[in-house]
Design a protein around this motif. Structure first.
Motif, PDB file in Angstrom:
ATOM      1  N   ASP A  19      50.416  37.284  49.483  1.00 24.20           N
ATOM      2  CA  ASP A  19      49.680  36.512  50.517  1.00 24.20           C
ATOM      3  C   ASP A  19      50.238  35.208  50.918  1.00 24.20           C
ATOM      4  N   GLY A  29      45.572  32.581  38.238  1.00 28.71           N
ATOM      5  CA  GLY A  29      44.779  33.430  37.911  1.00 28.71           C
ATOM      6  C   GLY A  29      44.241  33.501  36.585  1.00 28.71           C
ATOM      7  N   VAL A  32      41.723  36.211  37.374  1.00 31.38           N
ATOM      8  CA  VAL A  32      42.768  37.156  37.925  1.00 31.38           C
ATOM      9  C   VAL A  32      41.909  38.774  38.255  1.00 31.38           C
ATOM     10  N   ASP A  68      38.241  40.169  41.801  1.00 33.54           N
ATOM     11  CA  ASP A  68      38.934  40.779  42.986  1.00 33.54           C
ATOM     12  C   ASP A  68      38.273  39.769  44.497  1.00 33.54           C
ATOM     13  N   GLN A  85      48.370  38.457  39.455  1.00 36.58           N
ATOM     14  CA  GLN A  85      48.427  37.412  40.061  1.00 36.58           C
ATOM     15  C   GLN A  85      49.267  36.996  41.056  1.00 36.58           C
ATOM     16  N   ARG A 114      39.825  36.697  45.540  1.00 31.42           N
ATOM     17  CA  ARG A 114      41.448  36.684  45.955  1.00 31.42           C
ATOM     18  C   ARG A 114      41.956  35.728  46.751  1.00 31.42           C
ATOM     19  N   ARG A 166      42.067  32.448  44.847  1.00 32.51           N
ATOM     20  CA  ARG A 166      43.124  32.381  43.939  1.00 32.51           C
ATOM     21  C   ARG A 166      44.468  32.414  44.533  1.00 32.51           C
ATOM     22  N   THR A 167      44.817  32.989  45.465  1.00 32.35           N
ATOM     23  CA  THR A 167      46.303  33.163  46.110  1.00 32.35           C
ATOM     24  C   THR A 167      46.305  31.931  47.189  1.00 32.35           C
ATOM     25  N   GLU A 194      49.958  39.245  43.864  1.00 31.43           N
ATOM     26  CA  GLU A 194      49.050  38.961  45.219  1.00 31.43           C
ATOM     27  C   GLU A 194      49.333  37.446  45.734  1.00 31.43           C
TER      28      GLU A 194
END
Lengths: 461, 233
Positions: free
Chosen positions: A423, A372, A377, A380, A416, A383, A386-387, A419
């Motif tokens: 996830d 992130g 990061v 949103d 980050q 997401r 990112r994850t 999350e």
């Protein structure tokens, strides 16, 4: 190709290429990027060794994520519009032309990158793709292409009433600090203070301002360490935010934001800037306060982890060895580890207080980014990217350690990594700051403080 | 054919070689001037020279950096070693310099030169295969990235052939002509392609470091130039 939506501030659709080139020209004229681009465009060899080191590409397999491809997007514009060869060539045949779509592609590419700068260590030609991403983001920002999350925060910080990215008014700041002081007394019998506006203090404290909302334990740990080691510090109510999104998208804003820190330091007649647990806040101050606030005469910048480490070494900070019995691992925030600035200090603190400390592989200067970095990061909307892609490699790394606590001394990394854990099914892990654990491991008896009997208290609750 | 060969060895070579030297001097002067100007304008002039020097050495002799894409990297190192040693220390080449300018230096044995030539050709093929066989690098390759290893291999192949086969004089001269002209083309291309890294490579680590040292007024100046002083963020 799938595009991730960046909610961008409204901009005029027309004439974007022209505006892009105008901004590029102005930046080349007034900054130092010109000769860097000259050298890079002359040497870049397109060997794709950087692809093998990029964690985003590793997971996405998408050619857009090859660092050299991303830099080439900018090089192509530079060659065509700002070098003699490019101009001559464009007269000879229909070559490259900057279009709206091309700008969109560049925007997508530079915000998929986490600006972790790991690829620099793979480039035989020494091309710093992080610097090129930094430049491309600035040019794009000048034509209004910036993720909204970053602009909104910076707007509040520079033009809003509260003057910080989380929009915390001074009243709320004082309230929070008083509450934290009470908590420290209640839970630890520690009369630590969050001193406000103390003129002539040695350090002025700038944490990532979101810590006041999200990380009470980190802040209590900071205050406890400062109190017990007799540190002279203060929080300036004129400006108390370490966050600097200018580092991620605009040198102009980077300059304005670090200048606010230097100005607050001057107002309080203090000597040093003390940055809380935050990677990009630390780097933006450490690297760019000298740049924008007086070169050699700029005030020194230290990170709270450096302070605590020094206090631990000279015996002012007393901790209980092995107080943390669960397994602990440490995540290096790219912005402080890539330059080898802060790598061993937090590890030495952790080794002093943890029974079971394990490192990730690779770590330190070659660490893997949380996924992130570079301000992403805060977005949103992406997401899942990112994850799922950016942070997948980190998730694998974390899983391999089997740790209970992930120490991540950085506001961005913390959000980050939480999350990422959520996830990727790592529900047993807890992401904490370094000082959260230091607070738990303080040897209060050595300071003559009777600790609160926690077992009894928990029973009451 | 012989006149052609003389032309290639004489005026054509001189032209290409001088073009290369002048081009490389221009590269170096511009880069050094760029570094000096950037440092002069930078708000923070403190550069970690020791670290930069260390990483420059590390990349000039990249034996510790072979871990990433190892086969490709090893091929690249071998290619460079052959490319630098063979033409400079080959006896017939030194004799040419002696005849022309009266300077000379020790040579390597013929057998070693042969081995170096063959592994350089093999490494060039390896580099090409590595580039075209890898999806990412194929995708980002430009024409010059693919053509340069081929062009560079030409003098090596023809040089080896000229030294080893039994040719009638016409065919020998033709092979030598290709050999010399191939080299001339490479010399002439050096300043205009990525081959410029011959002189620029030792500077790039410093360039990257200095690149992060912005002028103190850069942000303000750009804002003014774009007439955005009073535009809200």
């Amino acid at each position: 190709m799938r595009k991730y939506p960046y909610y961008v501030e409204p901009y005029e659709e027309t004439e974007r290429p022209r505006k892009f080139l105008e901004a590029f020209a102005a930046i080349l004229k007034h900054s130092n990027y010109g000769f860097v681009l000259d050298t890079y465009t002359r040497t870049s060899t397109k060997c794709a060794r950087c692809a093998g080191i990029c964690q985003v590409f590793d997971q996405s397999g998408d050619p857009r994520d090859v660092p050299c491809y991303r830099s080439e997007l900018l090089f192509r514009v530079y060659r065509r519009y700002f070098t003699l060869g490019g101009m001559v060539r464009s007269r000879l045949h229909n070559g490259f032309m900057l279009t709206d779509d091309y700008i969109d592609e560049m925007a997508e590419a530079v915000y998929r990158c986490t600006a972790c700068r790991r690829c620099k260590f793979a480039c035989p030609m020494g091309v710093d793709h992080g610097l090129m991403t930094h430049l491309a983001r600035w040019i794009l920002a000048e034509i209004g292409v910036v993720p909204k999350a970053l602009v909104v925060a910076t707007r509040e910080q520079l033009q809003g009433k509260t003057g910080n990215t989380s929009a915390i008014p001074v009243v709320a700041l004082k309230d929070t600090c008083e509450f934290l002081e009470e908590e420290l007394i209640e839970n630890y019998n520690l009369p630590a203070k969050f001193p406000m506006d103390v003129e002539g203090a040695e350090h002025v404290f700038f944490p990532a301002v979101s810590d006041y909302l999200l990380e009470p334990d980190t802040l209590m740990g900071n205050a406890a360490v400062m109190h017990l080691t007799g540190g002279s510090w203060t929080i300036g109510t004129g400006y108390y935010d370490g966050i600097n999104y200018g580092l991620f998208y605009s040198d102009a804003l980077l300059c304005r934001i670090v200048s606010k820190e230097a100005a607050e330091l001057k107002r309080l007649k203090a000597k040093k800037i003390l940055i809380g647990e935050c990677g990009h806040a630390s780097r933006s101050a450490k690297a760019f306060i000298p740049t924008f606030c007086g070169g050699k005469n700029a005030p020194p910048v230290i990170n709270i982890m450096e302070y605590s480490h020094k206090a631990l070494l000279d015996g002012r900070l007393k901790v209980k060895a092995g107080a943390i019995s669960e397994r602990v691992t440490y995540h290096d925030p790219c912005n402080i580890a890539r330059s080898k600035w802060i790598i061993n200090q937090p590890r030495e603190i952790l080794e002093a207080i943890c029974k079971d400390f394990v490192d990730m592989v690779p770590s330190g200067q070659m660490n893997i980014c949380c996924g992130g970095g570079g301000g992403t990061v805060s977005i949103d909307e992406i997401r899942a990217f990112r994850t799922g892609i950016g942070g997948r490699k980190k998730a694998e790394q974390l899983k391999a350690t089997g740790a209970k606590y992930i120490v991540a001394p950085c506001a961005n990394c913390k959000k980050q990594l939480r999350e990422v854990c959520e996830d990727n099914g790592l529900h047993d892990m807890e992401v904490v700051g370094l000082h959260d654990l230091v607070l738990k491991a303080l040897d209060l008896e050595a300071y003559g403080i009777t600790p609160v009997d926690k077992t009894g208290k928990e029973g009451e609750e | 054919m012989e006149q052609w060969l003389e032309w290639a060895r004489g005026p054509a070579f001189k032209f290409a070689f001088v073009l290369m030297v002048l081009g490389l001097i221009r590269h170096l002067v511009l880069t050094v001037a760029g570094i000096v100007q950037a440092l002069y304008r930078a708000g923070d002039k403190k550069i970690p020279y020791k670290m930069v020097f260390h990483s420059t050495l590390l990349w000039l002799f990249p034996f510790k950096k072979l871990n990433n894409r190892p086969w490709y990297s090893i091929a690249s190192v071998v290619f460079h070693v052959g490319l630098i040693l063979t033409p400079i220390f080959l006896l017939p080449h030194i004799e040419l310099w002696k005849r022309g300018l009266g300077i000379s230096w020790p040579s390597i044995p013929h057998l070693l030169a042969d081995i170096l030539t063959l592994i350089t050709i093999a490494a060039a093929i390896g580099l090409l295969a590595g580039r075209l066989g890898n999806r990412e690098s194929r995708r980002i390759s430009r024409a010059q990235d693919i053509l340069l290893p081929v062009i560079i291999a030409i003098p090596f192949v023809t040089g080896f052939l000229a030294m080893h086969s039994v040719w009638d004089p016409t065919a020998y001269n033709a092979v030598m002509f290709i050999h010399v002209m191939g080299a001339n083309v490479i010399f002439a291309l050096i300043p205009f392609t990525k081959l410029g890294h011959i002189v620029l490579l030792p500077t790039t680590q410093l360039v990257s470091e200095v690149g992060w040292h912005f002028p103190a007024e850069s942000g303000r100046d750009v804002t003014i130039a774009l007439k955005k002083e009073n535009v809200p963020i």
